[in-house]
Design an enzyme around this catalytic site. Sequence first.
Site, PDB file in Angstrom:
ATOM      1  N   HIS A 155      94.670  55.198  46.089  1.00 45.67           N
ATOM      2  CA  HIS A 155      94.707  56.227  47.133  1.00 45.67           C
ATOM      3  C   HIS A 155      95.621  55.670  48.216  1.00 45.67           C
ATOM      4  CE1 HIS A 155      93.723  58.909  50.361  1.00 45.67           C
ATOM      5  NE2 HIS A 155      93.246  57.906  51.098  1.00 45.67           N
ATOM      6  N   ASP A 165      93.996  63.167  47.159  1.00 47.57           N
ATOM      7  CA  ASP A 165      95.441  63.239  46.877  1.00 47.57           C
ATOM      8  C   ASP A 165      95.729  64.335  45.839  1.00 47.57           C
ATOM      9  OD1 ASP A 165      96.320  60.341  48.109  1.00 47.57           O
ATOM     10  OD2 ASP A 165      94.400  60.269  47.084  1.00 47.57           O
ATOM     11  N   ASN A 180      88.916  53.234  54.368  1.00 44.25           N
ATOM     12  CA  ASN A 180      90.149  52.693  53.774  1.00 44.25           C
ATOM     13  C   ASN A 180      90.321  51.205  54.010  1.00 44.25           C
ATOM     14  OD1 ASN A 180      91.539  54.769  52.416  1.00 44.25           O
ATOM     15  ND2 ASN A 180      92.022  55.748  54.377  1.00 44.25           N
ATOM     16  N   ARG A 227      95.523  67.640  47.522  1.00 42.22           N
ATOM     17  CA  ARG A 227      96.720  67.885  48.349  1.00 42.22           C
ATOM     18  C   ARG A 227      97.890  68.324  47.473  1.00 42.22           C
ATOM     19  NH1 ARG A 227      95.859  62.437  51.968  1.00 42.22           N
ATOM     20  NH2 ARG A 227      94.900  63.425  53.778  1.00 42.22           N
ATOM     21  N   ARG A 286      97.365  51.431  54.789  1.00 41.34           N
ATOM     22  CA  ARG A 286      95.945  51.391  54.436  1.00 41.34           C
ATOM     23  C   ARG A 286      95.551  49.979  54.025  1.00 41.34           C
ATOM     24  NH1 ARG A 286      97.369  56.470  52.289  1.00 41.34           N
ATOM     25  NH2 ARG A 286      96.165  58.188  53.159  1.00 41.34           N
ATOM     26  N   ARG A 342      89.825  52.745  62.121  1.00 42.02           N
ATOM     27  CA  ARG A 342      90.740  53.799  61.681  1.00 42.02           C
ATOM     28  C   ARG A 342      92.155  53.227  61.553  1.00 42.02           C
ATOM     29  NH1 ARG A 342      91.123  58.611  65.815  1.00 42.02           N
ATOM     30  NH2 ARG A 342      88.860  58.506  65.730  1.00 42.02           N
TER      31      ARG A 342
HETATM   32  P1  NAD Z   1      86.434  56.613  63.685  1.00 45.03           P
HETATM   33  O1  NAD Z   1      86.942  55.447  64.468  1.00 45.03           O
HETATM   34  O2  NAD Z   1      86.451  57.971  64.310  1.00 45.03           O
HETATM   35  O3  NAD Z   1      84.927  56.338  63.208  1.00 45.03           O
HETATM   36  C1  NAD Z   1      84.488  55.163  62.646  1.00 45.03           C
HETATM   37  C2  NAD Z   1      83.034  55.035  63.016  1.00 45.03           C
HETATM   38  O4  NAD Z   1      82.501  53.883  62.341  1.00 45.03           O
HETATM   39  C3  NAD Z   1      82.808  54.817  64.518  1.00 45.03           C
HETATM   40  O5  NAD Z   1      81.934  55.819  65.023  1.00 45.03           O
HETATM   41  C4  NAD Z   1      82.187  53.432  64.596  1.00 45.03           C
HETATM   42  O6  NAD Z   1      81.244  53.315  65.625  1.00 45.03           O
HETATM   43  C5  NAD Z   1      81.550  53.312  63.218  1.00 45.03           C
HETATM   44  N1  NAD Z   1      81.292  51.926  62.826  1.00 45.03           N
HETATM   45  C6  NAD Z   1      82.162  50.887  62.823  1.00 45.03           C
HETATM   46  N2  NAD Z   1      81.536  49.769  62.411  1.00 45.03           N
HETATM   47  C7  NAD Z   1      80.245  50.115  62.144  1.00 45.03           C
HETATM   48  C8  NAD Z   1      79.110  49.409  61.671  1.00 45.03           C
HETATM   49  N3  NAD Z   1      79.177  48.106  61.398  1.00 45.03           N
HETATM   50  N4  NAD Z   1      77.950  50.087  61.514  1.00 45.03           N
HETATM   51  C9  NAD Z   1      77.872  51.393  61.786  1.00 45.03           C
HETATM   52  N5  NAD Z   1      78.934  52.137  62.235  1.00 45.03           N
HETATM   53  C10 NAD Z   1      80.086  51.497  62.411  1.00 45.03           C
HETATM   54  O7  NAD Z   1      87.268  56.604  62.331  1.00 45.03           O
HETATM   55  P2  NAD Z   1      87.412  57.837  61.322  1.00 45.03           P
HETATM   56  O8  NAD Z   1      88.593  58.646  61.674  1.00 45.03           O
HETATM   57  O9  NAD Z   1      86.083  58.479  61.182  1.00 45.03           O
HETATM   58  O10 NAD Z   1      87.804  57.046  59.958  1.00 45.03           O
HETATM   59  C11 NAD Z   1      86.819  56.278  59.283  1.00 45.03           C
HETATM   60  C12 NAD Z   1      87.419  55.634  58.044  1.00 45.03           C
HETATM   61  O11 NAD Z   1      87.755  56.660  57.100  1.00 45.03           O
HETATM   62  C13 NAD Z   1      88.712  54.849  58.301  1.00 45.03           C
HETATM   63  O12 NAD Z   1      88.697  53.671  57.539  1.00 45.03           O
HETATM   64  C14 NAD Z   1      89.794  55.787  57.766  1.00 45.03           C
HETATM   65  O13 NAD Z   1      90.964  55.106  57.384  1.00 45.03           O
HETATM   66  C15 NAD Z   1      89.053  56.386  56.591  1.00 45.03           C
HETATM   67  N6  NAD Z   1      89.640  57.593  56.006  1.00 45.03           N
HETATM   68  C16 NAD Z   1      89.642  57.654  54.653  1.00 45.03           C
HETATM   69  C17 NAD Z   1      90.200  58.742  54.016  1.00 45.03           C
HETATM   70  C18 NAD Z   1      90.229  58.763  52.507  1.00 45.03           C
HETATM   71  O14 NAD Z   1      90.871  59.621  51.911  1.00 45.03           O
HETATM   72  N7  NAD Z   1      89.553  57.844  51.840  1.00 45.03           N
HETATM   73  C19 NAD Z   1      90.743  59.800  54.761  1.00 45.03           C
HETATM   74  C20 NAD Z   1      90.685  59.717  56.155  1.00 45.03           C
HETATM   75  C21 NAD Z   1      90.136  58.602  56.775  1.00 45.03           C
END
Ligand code: NAD
Length: 335
Positions: free
Chosen positions: A196, A169, A141, A172, A109, A102
């Site tokens: 993004h 986006d 991300n 939003r 990002r 995260r």
């Molecule tokens: P989080 O830490 O709560 O969850 C991530 C999960 O991924 C964890 O449960 C972890 O165990 C799992 N994980 C990590 N490596 C793994 C692997 N090799 N195999 C299986 N599972 C694995 O994080 P989050 O808040 O859920 O965010 C997740 C991603 O989403 C981040 O990269 C964040 O930046 C992104 N995100 C993107 C947007 C968007 O608009 N695209 C918006 C919000 C968050």
Amino acid sequence: CFEPNSLREGLLCRVKTPSIDSFDKVTIVGAGMVGVACANAILFQKISSHVAIVDAFPKKLEGEGMDYCHSSVFLDDPYVEYDTDFCVSSNSKVVIITAGARQIKGETRLELVQKNVNIIKNIVPPLVQYSPNAVFLVVTNPVDILSWVTWKVSGLPYNRIIGSGCHLDSARLRSLISERLGVASKCVNAFIIGEHGDNQVPLWSGVNVAGVLFRDIMPTIGLEMDQEGWSELITDNVKAGATVRCLKGYSNTAIGLTAADITRDILRNCPAVKSVSTMIQGHHGIHHEMFLSLPCTLGENGVSQVIRMRITEHEKNLFQKSAEIVYNIQKGLKI
Ligand code: NAD
């Protein structure tokens, strides 16, 4: 006279073994805040009846699985599977990737990139092996770069890889404009293209309500000399994710609904137009193989068509700048 060996046998007379195959299976990789929000948005809106969840942590998966089991009465009994093994994902129609680190406070990002590239490199090959016909929706991300990495690593045609990109986006911005005008957000037509993130490009030239272009009323809207400060909405939009993370520790609800909305179009083969991350080579003067958002029609094959947007020279310059910033990071990656 029939003497059943169990209550089940006494109640149920087997005609044929029930099938567990489904036409709308969705796998979500990553059971963190975003993965669970995606699952909730998909299950609560009954977009899919079969969801598989993969994560590296078995206890977390077991807890989530139990929680969905306790919810089944209210959700028309979806089939929710979970495992640390990718075999649970087999024969999915859509695979949503949310696994990754995260974004932490102060980290952009783009700084997240190398950590998450390595995760994508490990998880995509087995996912493709188990679901060779799936559409992959990347949420992790930095979503544009990771969509490109997913395409490279997967060996799939690029139309089958979609990044959630600027669909969030754009949503939003539509809500921010709606708050100012008192018009429902779904009636505000506005698209954001490009990266993004910090270098998103709002297409003010096309923003309209009921076909009435804002630019026809205020030619300077969104530009520096705009007297009403509409461009400030973009400053707020760029900071939106970070602001939510700062206030509640993570951002998940809106991105969960964004991913569910794209998933619905894929499963229903609905050619809705959304600004998602796709291959932009050949569009608006971009020569590199890279992914950024442009409005596209979606469907069972992923991206079917890219809309030929009539954008202004200023918007085209911003789009090219957005591409240059992302490409400068992408070209240094080892994949
Ligand atoms: P989080 O830490 O709560 O969850 C991530 C999960 O991924 C964890 O449960 C972890 O165990 C799992 N994980 C990590 N490596 C793994 C692997 N090799 N195999 C299986 N599972 C694995 O994080 P989050 O808040 O859920 O965010 C997740 C991603 O989403 C981040 O990269 C964040 O930046 C992104 N995100 C993107 C947007 C968007 O608009 N695209 C918006 C919000 C968050």
